[in-house]
Structure formats: C-alpha cells, structure tokens
Design a protein around this motif. Structure first.
Motif, PDB file in Angstrom:
ATOM      1  N   ALA A 164       0.826  -1.208   0.000  1.00 52.41           N
ATOM      2  CA  ALA A 164       0.000   0.000   0.000  1.00 52.41           C
ATOM      3  C   ALA A 164       0.862   1.261   0.000  1.00 52.41           C
ATOM      4  CB  ALA A 164      -0.924  -0.017   1.222  1.00 52.41           C
ATOM      5  N   VAL A 165       1.956   1.238   0.768  1.00 52.79           N
ATOM      6  CA  VAL A 165       2.873   2.397   0.805  1.00 52.79           C
ATOM      7  C   VAL A 165       3.452   2.652  -0.582  1.00 52.79           C
ATOM      8  CG1 VAL A 165       5.087   3.219   1.694  1.00 52.79           C
ATOM      9  CG2 VAL A 165       3.426   2.183   3.253  1.00 52.79           C
ATOM     10  N   LYS A 166       3.794   1.595  -1.281  1.00 52.60           N
ATOM     11  CA  LYS A 166       4.345   1.738  -2.632  1.00 52.60           C
ATOM     12  C   LYS A 166       3.350   2.446  -3.552  1.00 52.60           C
ATOM     13  CE  LYS A 166       6.254  -0.984  -6.448  1.00 52.60           C
ATOM     14  NZ  LYS A 166       6.558  -2.349  -6.955  1.00 52.60           N
ATOM     15  N   LEU A 167       2.083   2.067  -3.449  1.00 52.10           N
ATOM     16  CA  LEU A 167       1.054   2.714  -4.271  1.00 52.10           C
ATOM     17  C   LEU A 167       0.914   4.191  -3.915  1.00 52.10           C
ATOM     18  CD1 LEU A 167      -1.260   2.521  -6.333  1.00 52.10           C
ATOM     19  CD2 LEU A 167      -2.759   1.839  -4.460  1.00 52.10           C
ATOM     20  N   LEU A 168       0.934   4.482  -2.588  1.00 46.71           N
ATOM     21  CA  LEU A 168       0.810   5.877  -2.149  1.00 46.71           C
ATOM     22  C   LEU A 168       1.990   6.723  -2.633  1.00 46.71           C
ATOM     23  CD1 LEU A 168      -0.498   5.387   1.511  1.00 46.71           C
ATOM     24  CD2 LEU A 168      -1.800   6.186  -0.473  1.00 46.71           C
ATOM     25  N   LYS A 169       3.175   6.132  -2.651  1.00 47.32           N
ATOM     26  CA  LYS A 169       4.356   6.861  -3.113  1.00 47.32           C
ATOM     27  C   LYS A 169       4.273   7.170  -4.603  1.00 47.32           C
ATOM     28  CE  LYS A 169       7.748   5.437   0.372  1.00 47.32           C
ATOM     29  NZ  LYS A 169       9.008   4.709   0.634  1.00 47.32           N
ATOM     30  N   GLU A 170       3.599   6.310  -5.342  1.00 50.52           N
ATOM     31  CA  GLU A 170       3.431   6.543  -6.780  1.00 50.52           C
ATOM     32  C   GLU A 170       2.531   7.740  -7.059  1.00 50.52           C
ATOM     33  OE1 GLU A 170       1.965   2.890  -8.334  1.00 50.52           O
ATOM     34  OE2 GLU A 170       3.894   1.838  -8.173  1.00 50.52           O
ATOM     35  N   GLN A 171       1.598   7.990  -6.127  1.00 50.25           N
ATOM     36  CA  GLN A 171       0.673   9.109  -6.346  1.00 50.25           C
ATOM     37  C   GLN A 171       1.079  10.369  -5.581  1.00 50.25           C
ATOM     38  OE1 GLN A 171      -2.887   7.075  -4.813  1.00 50.25           O
ATOM     39  NE2 GLN A 171      -3.040   8.634  -3.222  1.00 50.25           N
ATOM     40  N   THR A 172       2.043  10.252  -4.676  1.00 51.83           N
ATOM     41  CA  THR A 172       2.484  11.409  -3.889  1.00 51.83           C
ATOM     42  C   THR A 172       4.007  11.453  -3.847  1.00 51.83           C
ATOM     43  OG1 THR A 172       0.511  11.224  -2.494  1.00 51.83           O
ATOM     44  CG2 THR A 172       2.317  12.583  -1.660  1.00 51.83           C
ATOM     45  N   ALA A 173       4.592  12.318  -4.629  1.00 52.06           N
ATOM     46  CA  ALA A 173       6.051  12.440  -4.651  1.00 52.06           C
ATOM     47  C   ALA A 173       6.569  12.904  -3.293  1.00 52.06           C
ATOM     48  CB  ALA A 173       6.470  13.433  -5.736  1.00 52.06           C
ATOM     49  N   GLY A 174       7.660  12.308  -2.849  1.00 46.60           N
ATOM     50  CA  GLY A 174       8.282  12.726  -1.593  1.00 46.60           C
ATOM     51  C   GLY A 174       7.662  12.127  -0.347  1.00 46.60           C
ATOM     52  N   LEU A 175       6.690  11.228  -0.495  1.00 39.71           N
ATOM     53  CA  LEU A 175       6.076  10.603   0.684  1.00 39.71           C
ATOM     54  C   LEU A 175       7.086   9.713   1.397  1.00 39.71           C
ATOM     55  CD1 LEU A 175       3.520   9.915   2.407  1.00 39.71           C
ATOM     56  CD2 LEU A 175       3.149   7.995   0.833  1.00 39.71           C
ATOM     57  N   VAL A 176       7.137   9.854   2.714  1.00 38.49           N
ATOM     58  CA  VAL A 176       8.010   9.014   3.542  1.00 38.49           C
ATOM     59  C   VAL A 176       7.148   8.302   4.585  1.00 38.49           C
ATOM     60  CG1 VAL A 176       9.909   8.975   5.208  1.00 38.49           C
ATOM     61  CG2 VAL A 176       9.998  10.524   3.245  1.00 38.49           C
ATOM     62  N   CYS A 177       7.338   7.001   4.689  1.00 39.12           N
ATOM     63  CA  CYS A 177       6.655   6.236   5.747  1.00 39.12           C
ATOM     64  C   CYS A 177       7.724   5.473   6.512  1.00 39.12           C
ATOM     65  CB  CYS A 177       5.630   5.269   5.146  1.00 39.12           C
ATOM     66  SG  CYS A 177       4.695   4.352   6.391  1.00 39.12           S
ATOM     67  N   ASP A 178       7.931   5.848   7.756  1.00 43.05           N
ATOM     68  CA  ASP A 178       8.990   5.238   8.557  1.00 43.05           C
ATOM     69  C   ASP A 178       8.721   3.744   8.782  1.00 43.05           C
ATOM     70  OD1 ASP A 178      10.119   7.715   8.710  1.00 43.05           O
ATOM     71  OD2 ASP A 178       9.408   8.148  10.753  1.00 43.05           O
ATOM     72  N   ASP A 179       9.806   2.967   8.826  1.00 40.60           N
ATOM     73  CA  ASP A 179       9.673   1.525   9.061  1.00 40.60           C
ATOM     74  C   ASP A 179       9.009   1.223  10.392  1.00 40.60           C
ATOM     75  OD1 ASP A 179      10.842   0.957   6.645  1.00 40.60           O
ATOM     76  OD2 ASP A 179      12.853   0.585   7.475  1.00 40.60           O
ATOM     77  N   ASP A 180       9.333   2.025  11.423  1.00 48.24           N
ATOM     78  CA  ASP A 180       8.727   1.746  12.727  1.00 48.24           C
ATOM     79  C   ASP A 180       7.235   2.096  12.738  1.00 48.24           C
ATOM     80  OD1 ASP A 180       9.059   4.484  12.724  1.00 48.24           O
ATOM     81  OD2 ASP A 180      10.151   4.582  14.635  1.00 48.24           O
ATOM     82  N   ALA A 181       6.804   2.957  11.837  1.00 48.52           N
ATOM     83  CA  ALA A 181       5.372   3.241  11.701  1.00 48.52           C
ATOM     84  C   ALA A 181       4.666   2.020  11.122  1.00 48.52           C
ATOM     85  CB  ALA A 181       5.139   4.454  10.817  1.00 48.52           C
ATOM     86  N   ILE A 182       5.287   1.403  10.112  1.00 50.24           N
ATOM     87  CA  ILE A 182       4.726   0.186   9.507  1.00 50.24           C
ATOM     88  C   ILE A 182       4.653  -0.930  10.546  1.00 50.24           C
ATOM     89  CG2 ILE A 182       5.144  -1.637   7.798  1.00 50.24           C
ATOM     90  CD1 ILE A 182       6.343   0.514   5.974  1.00 50.24           C
ATOM     91  N   LEU A 183       5.725  -1.089  11.318  1.00 54.64           N
ATOM     92  CA  LEU A 183       5.757  -2.125  12.355  1.00 54.64           C
ATOM     93  C   LEU A 183       4.690  -1.881  13.408  1.00 54.64           C
ATOM     94  CD1 LEU A 183       9.604  -2.589  12.892  1.00 54.64           C
ATOM     95  CD2 LEU A 183       8.010  -4.238  11.904  1.00 54.64           C
ATOM     96  N   HIS A 184       4.501  -0.612  13.795  1.00 52.72           N
ATOM     97  CA  HIS A 184       3.525  -0.280  14.827  1.00 52.72           C
ATOM     98  C   HIS A 184       2.099  -0.583  14.343  1.00 52.72           C
ATOM     99  CE1 HIS A 184       2.204   1.579  18.530  1.00 52.72           C
ATOM    100  NE2 HIS A 184       1.362   2.346  17.856  1.00 52.72           N
ATOM    101  N   ILE A 185       1.817  -0.221  13.111  1.00 53.94           N
ATOM    102  CA  ILE A 185       0.489  -0.498  12.553  1.00 53.94           C
ATOM    103  C   ILE A 185       0.249  -2.001  12.479  1.00 53.94           C
ATOM    104  CG2 ILE A 185      -0.957  -0.318  10.479  1.00 53.94           C
ATOM    105  CD1 ILE A 185       0.420   2.389   9.916  1.00 53.94           C
ATOM    106  N   SER A 186       1.267  -2.753  12.047  1.00 53.88           N
ATOM    107  CA  SER A 186       1.102  -4.211  11.942  1.00 53.88           C
ATOM    108  C   SER A 186       0.922  -4.846  13.310  1.00 53.88           C
ATOM    109  CB  SER A 186       2.302  -4.830  11.224  1.00 53.88           C
ATOM    110  OG  SER A 186       3.486  -4.690  11.990  1.00 53.88           O
ATOM    111  N   ASP A 187       1.663  -4.338  14.307  1.00 53.46           N
ATOM    112  CA  ASP A 187       1.560  -4.888  15.668  1.00 53.46           C
ATOM    113  C   ASP A 187       0.151  -4.736  16.233  1.00 53.46           C
ATOM    114  OD1 ASP A 187       4.147  -5.790  15.887  1.00 53.46           O
ATOM    115  OD2 ASP A 187       4.905  -3.964  16.830  1.00 53.46           O
ATOM    116  N   LEU A 188      -0.504  -3.640  15.877  1.00 55.69           N
ATOM    117  CA  LEU A 188      -1.817  -3.347  16.470  1.00 55.69           C
ATOM    118  C   LEU A 188      -2.979  -3.602  15.517  1.00 55.69           C
ATOM    119  CD1 LEU A 188      -1.002  -0.105  18.513  1.00 55.69           C
ATOM    120  CD2 LEU A 188      -1.146  -2.462  19.304  1.00 55.69           C
TER     121      LEU A 188
END
Length: 415
Positions: free
Chosen positions: A164-188
C-alpha cells in the motif's frame, strides 16, 4: 477515489496475502480454484483476512457471472433477481453468488437458495465471522466445503502495508513512511489487513509534510484491536481458553485470559465461569475455594469495572495455583448418565419419608438406622436403589484433602 484497501486488493492468487494453510502450492483450496470446478463453499474467520478478496479471484477465474450480496440488508427479492439472470444468456455459464455475513440471513432466506444450489444453477460462496456450524442452515452446510480463515501473521500484514505504501508513493512524490510506523500499525492490526490499510490511509491523509511517523500512526490507532464479540464465537472461545488455562495451573496464561475477558466487558460471564471452575476443576482438593471465589465474585459485582478486575485477578490466581480435582464433576455426570440409561426403580423403603399417618403401614422408614446413634456416626446400610446397587460414582482425587478423607472413611468402615 476508491478506498486504499480496495485499490490494493489482490487480483490473483500470486498477490494474495495469508491463509497459507489453505492457499499456496499444493494446498487444497488452490487446487480447487485451479481445477475450475468450483464447489459451494463457506469462508469463516475474522474481518480483514481475505474472504471477499478470494471470492473475487475465484469469480474471475471461474468465468461465471459474479453477484455479491450482503445478508445484512439483502432480501428474498434480491435473491430472486439473481436467480432470474440464470435464465438469460448473461448467466449461461452459471452464477457465482458471494453472500457476505450469511449469519444475518434467517432460515427462510437461506432455504430459498437451496433449490438452486442443489441443481447447480448457483454456486454459493458464503462468508461469516461467526462459527458456521451455529449460524448456517444445516442443509447448506452439508452441500458446502467449509474453510477457516485465520488472522494474518505479522509478516503478512507488513507485506500488505508495504504494498500500500508503494502505491501511495506513486501518487504522492516525496512521501516518507517510517519503518517503525509500519511495524507499529502491523503490531496493532490484530491480524486484520484491512484495518491496517485503513489506518495507514488515515495517517497518510492527515500527516504533516508527507511524513508518516510511528507517533502519528499511533494517533490514528487509538482504538482497541482485540477480536472479541460478546455475542459471537470469540466470546465462547475466550471463556474456554480462560478455563483451560486455570485447569492447566498456568497463572500467567490465566491472567492473560482474564484480561481478554475484562477487555470484552462481560463481567457476569467471568463471574459465572469462575464459580464453575471452583467446583469443576478444583473441587474437593481445596474445598474452601468456592467460598473464596464467591467472595471475590461478590466484590467484583459490587465494584464494577475497572476495579472489578482486581478481585477477579485474586480469584483467578488462587484457582490457577490451587491443587486440582475433578471428582465432583465426574461424580455428578456419571450419575446423570446412569439416569439417562437405567430405570432407577424404587428408592429404598427404609430411606423414604415416614413422617405421616400410614407410612408405617406402607413400610416407609422401617428398619432405618440413624447413623448418629452409632460409633463414629456411621453404620452400614443400603443407600443405593436395588437397580443401582454396587455402582460407584465418587472416586477420591489424588490430592491431600481427598486422600485424607478417603483414608479416614476406609478406617471407619473397616475396609
């Protein structure tokens, strides 16, 4: 624009996340799909585990006309409209009907599908978050294969978020999603990929400077993730887990099980189950246990949540660490079983009520020996009915309390 979860929905089996116990090379459901011979199926499991996605993939591969109904708001007329299409060229290859949340269809509406399932006009894929063996009409179940969908593993959720992050980056240049944000979302996420993607989308649409941080993801995740429905299958699974952990004398797992139930908020069910456990699993090994548990339960009911969790924890830890005996439950179930299969006949005449005029004439309470008139308050006489004579229901548990009582009575009874 469609929701992010819809835009990244897998279109093929190779893109599908999770359910590796039924989907993958050599797995049964994959083989069924690849064969093209699609049977009626029931998918059950928690939300966000791929039930709808897989139904879409199956429909695409089958070449059948695909209809999707949600049983929450669908009517018999909706079913009839689907059936009408089977009579046209549009339904020439047959129809695949995906019926979501089938537990919301009453028996009459489920029965309306049966004729068309039997003659093959409609291939049904039904999904439910509830146990299908409790909520689906037996005639439909007997004509369907049942597959359980399980919460996704952490690494599977992470893979879905990264896509999903990859798709969002394709539509929004310069988007950054931290790895620990991904881990936190997956954990919860609780194994719910749709929930994880919805959280990511919320974080994306509200973050500052196109930067999704762990802290901002946490802000978007401030709701419970526990998969617990007080009226559903998970409620009874949690109660069963609770009792088995206490029975197994694991205080840590028992407290975790209590925490799950406390989060669910059903105080009465917790209290009732604790009272049962005190007699069913601890019983005569610690006969004071029922009194202690009753006091803790009364305190919990008076306090209410959140404080009720404290006396409940007191009761749980006492029961989990107490010696165990199932002699009481074994005895009563054994006796009840005999009553279901044997004629009890007459109760012994000398033990029947003799406190009325004419009782003596009927032979009631004659030759009864009053135990307190004898040494050690015991005298041998027949207590079981003739048809049950010699039956044994109580077997002393291998614990200090019951063995002491057993040895005492063996001595008194001269055995």
């Amino acid at each position: 624009m469609a929701p992010l979860a819809e835009r990244i929905r897998p279109k093929s089996l190779s893109e599908f996340f999770g359910q590796s116990h039924i989907i993958g090379k050599g797995k049964v459901l994959t083989k069924i799909i690849e064969s093209g011979n699609i049977p009626n199926m029931v998918f059950f499991g928690p939300p966000g585990t791929g039930k709808t996605t897989l139904a879409n993939i199956i429909a695409e591969r089958s070449g059948k006309r695909f209809y999707k109904l949600n049983a929450t708001n669908a009517s018999i007329k909706d079913i009839k409209d689907v059936i009408e299409d089977t009579k046209t060229l549009m339904g020439s290859k047959g129809i695949l009907l995906y019926l979501d949340e089938i537990q919301n269809f009453d028996k009459r509406r489920q029965q309306s599908l049966l004729e068309f399932i039997e003659n093959g006009t409609i291939t049904l894929i039904a999904s439910t978050a509830d146990n299908p063996y409790f909520c689906i009409y037996k005639a439909i179940l007997s004509r369907s294969l049942v597959f359980e969908f399980k919460p996704l593993k952490k690494e599977e959720v992470i893979s879905g978020i990264q896509r999903a992050v990859k798709l969002l980056k394709e539509q929004t240049a310069g988007l950054v999603c931290d790895d620990d944000a991904i881990l936190h979302i997956s954990d919860l996420s609780g194994g719910d990929l749709r929930r994880a993607i919805n959280t990511l989308e919320a974080a994306y649409s509200t973050c500052q400077d196109n930067h999704i941080t762990k802290e901002w993801a946490a802000e978007c995740l401030k709701v419970g993730v526990l998969n617990y429905d007080r009226n559903g299958d998970s409620h009874y699974d949690a109660l069963s887990y609770f009792q088995k952990c206490i029975r197994g004398s694991d205080p840590d797992a028992s407290i975790l099980a209590l925490a799950i139930l406390v989060k669910g908020g059903d105080l009465l069910s917790i209290c009732r189950r604790l009272l049962v456990i005190a007699s069913e699993d601890i019983g005569l090994a610690a006969p004071q246990g029922i009194t202690i548990v009753k006091s803790c339960v009364d305190a919990a009911l008076q306090l209410g949540f959140p404080e009720a969790g404290i006396p409940l924890a007191h009761a749980v830890l006492y029961l989990a660490t107490a010696p165990k005996s199932n002699s009481a439950v074994s005895a009563i179930y054994s006796a009840l079983g005999d009553l279901d299969t044997k004629d009890i006949g007459e109760l012994p005449a000398h033990l029947r009520d003799g406190h009325y005029a004419g009782a003596k004439h009927l032979g009631r309470m004659q030759d009864y020996k009053y135990p307190h008139d004898y040494p050690n308050n015991y005298v041998e006489q027949q207590y079981l009915p003739d048809n049950f004579k010699g039956n044994t229901y109580y077997k002393a548990g291998k614990n200090k309390m019951e063995q002491a009582a057993y040895e005492y009575w063996q001595k008194i009874k001269g055995r």
